[in-house]
Design an enzyme around this catalytic site. Structure first.
Site, PDB file in Angstrom:
ATOM      1  N   GLY A  10       0.808  -1.208   0.000  1.00 44.78           N
ATOM      2  CA  GLY A  10       0.000   0.000   0.000  1.00 44.78           C
ATOM      3  C   GLY A  10       0.843   1.260   0.000  1.00 44.78           C
ATOM      4  N   TYR A 129     -16.988   4.449   7.564  1.00 47.66           N
ATOM      5  CA  TYR A 129     -15.530   4.428   7.565  1.00 47.66           C
ATOM      6  C   TYR A 129     -14.979   4.994   8.876  1.00 47.66           C
ATOM      7  CZ  TYR A 129     -10.754   5.963   6.512  1.00 47.66           C
ATOM      8  OH  TYR A 129      -9.411   6.197   6.563  1.00 47.66           O
ATOM      9  N   LYS A 133     -13.032   2.887  11.857  1.00 43.28           N
ATOM     10  CA  LYS A 133     -11.669   3.266  12.207  1.00 43.28           C
ATOM     11  C   LYS A 133     -11.571   3.630  13.682  1.00 43.28           C
ATOM     12  CE  LYS A 133      -8.445   3.672  10.077  1.00 43.28           C
ATOM     13  NZ  LYS A 133      -7.327   2.708   9.876  1.00 43.28           N
TER      14      LYS A 133
END
Length: 294
Positions: A10, A129, A133
């Site tokens: 990533g 999201y 998180k």
């Protein structure tokens, strides 16, 4: 030092691998870098087996489900990657007394504040999201007392999909572009995040380590429109674009998305400077060779 890095291909993970492979912390490092094909962090048994076998001193989790809009309809997978994965990694690390370092996001906040967020500000995510998180942050904190949680924002790098690469692609396709001008934040170069994570790993080996949540991002603060303008100006100056791009500033309401983006993504980085000697980076320095993003 033995370090396990997840999401090794990533934006942040690839930078970590490059820097750690080159002795980025001035010590001998035995590195195990895994992507999702080598280690599914949502598989608790696989995580336990990997960490028990490698026995790292430090686990750095750079993996995340970052498709903000898609997460609204894919909550289960977002939770698995953003919440359960960090939990499994942190708990397995704790079993062998290893440090857990976890990358998080400004989306744990509402984005409504008028000033840059500090670590102790009230969290109030407004999306799946952000919620997942935040759950991942709390899971890491609860599962492993030896932890660093690093919140960052507007990440870009030469690897993967990000705003910089999107702007350069679109700039080659058309000359008139619309970009939001009323959302402000901190562009952050992936390589600078990797340097910060390495600094945390090194500090974790010392006594009286200041564990906890930290903010790290780039300066200066800008709007998306200002960020895009800088990208295009540099691309033209470095002859990556043949024409000046006209960018029309628009408001958030003129660019509807499934999830409303935070108007304020600015992070205050004072705590990490005081406690760890790590200072907010100048993101403009990452554009010395803009061709690397093409």
């Amino acid at each position: 030092m033995k370090i396990l890095v997840t999401c090794a291909k990533g934006q942040v993970g690839s930078q970590l691998v490059e820097k750690l492979s080159g002795g980025g912390i001035n010590d001998h490092v035995e590195l195990l870098a895994v992507d999702r094909h080598l280690l599914d962090i949502t598989d608790e048994l696989a995580v336990n087996a990997c960490i028990e076998r490698f026995r790292p001193d430090v686990v750095i989790n750079a993996a995340a489900y970052t498709a903000v809009d898609r997460a609204e309809q894919d909550e289960l997978n977002a939770k698995r990657v953003n919440h359960l994965g960090p939990l499994y990694l942190a708990a397995a690390a704790n079993k062998i007394k290893a440090t857990m370092i976890h990358v998080s996001t400004d989306y744990v906040f509402s984005g409504d504040a008028k000033v840059p967020y500090i670590e102790s500000d009230t969290v109030d995510p407004r999306s799946v999201y952000g919620e997942t998180k935040l759950a991942g942050e709390q899971a890491v904190i609860d599962a492993n007392p030896q932890h660093f949680v690093l919140r960052t924002s507007w990440v870009f790098g030469e690897t993967g999909a990000n705003f910089v690469k999107t702007m350069l692609r679109v700039g080659h396709e058309r000359s008139d572009i619309r970009v939001v001008c009323d959302q402000f934040g901190s562009p952050t170069y992936a390589g600078d995040i990797a340097d910060t994570l390495i600094a945390m790993a090194k500090r974790s080996m010392e006594s009286e380590c200041p564990w906890g949540i930290y903010h790290f991002s780039g300066l200066p603060y800008v709007s998306w429109h200002e960020f895009a303008q800088y990208i295009f100006d540099e691309a033209y100056a470095q002859r990556c674009l043949n024409t000046h791009i006209h960018i029309k500033p628009i408001t958030t309401s003129e660019y509807p998305t499934a999830v409303k983006r935070p108007l304020n993504s600015r992070l205050n980085c004072t705590k990490i400077a005081v406690n760890l000697g790590v200072y907010a980076s100048d993101w403009r320095l990452a554009f010395k060779d803009i061709k690397a993003y093409l």
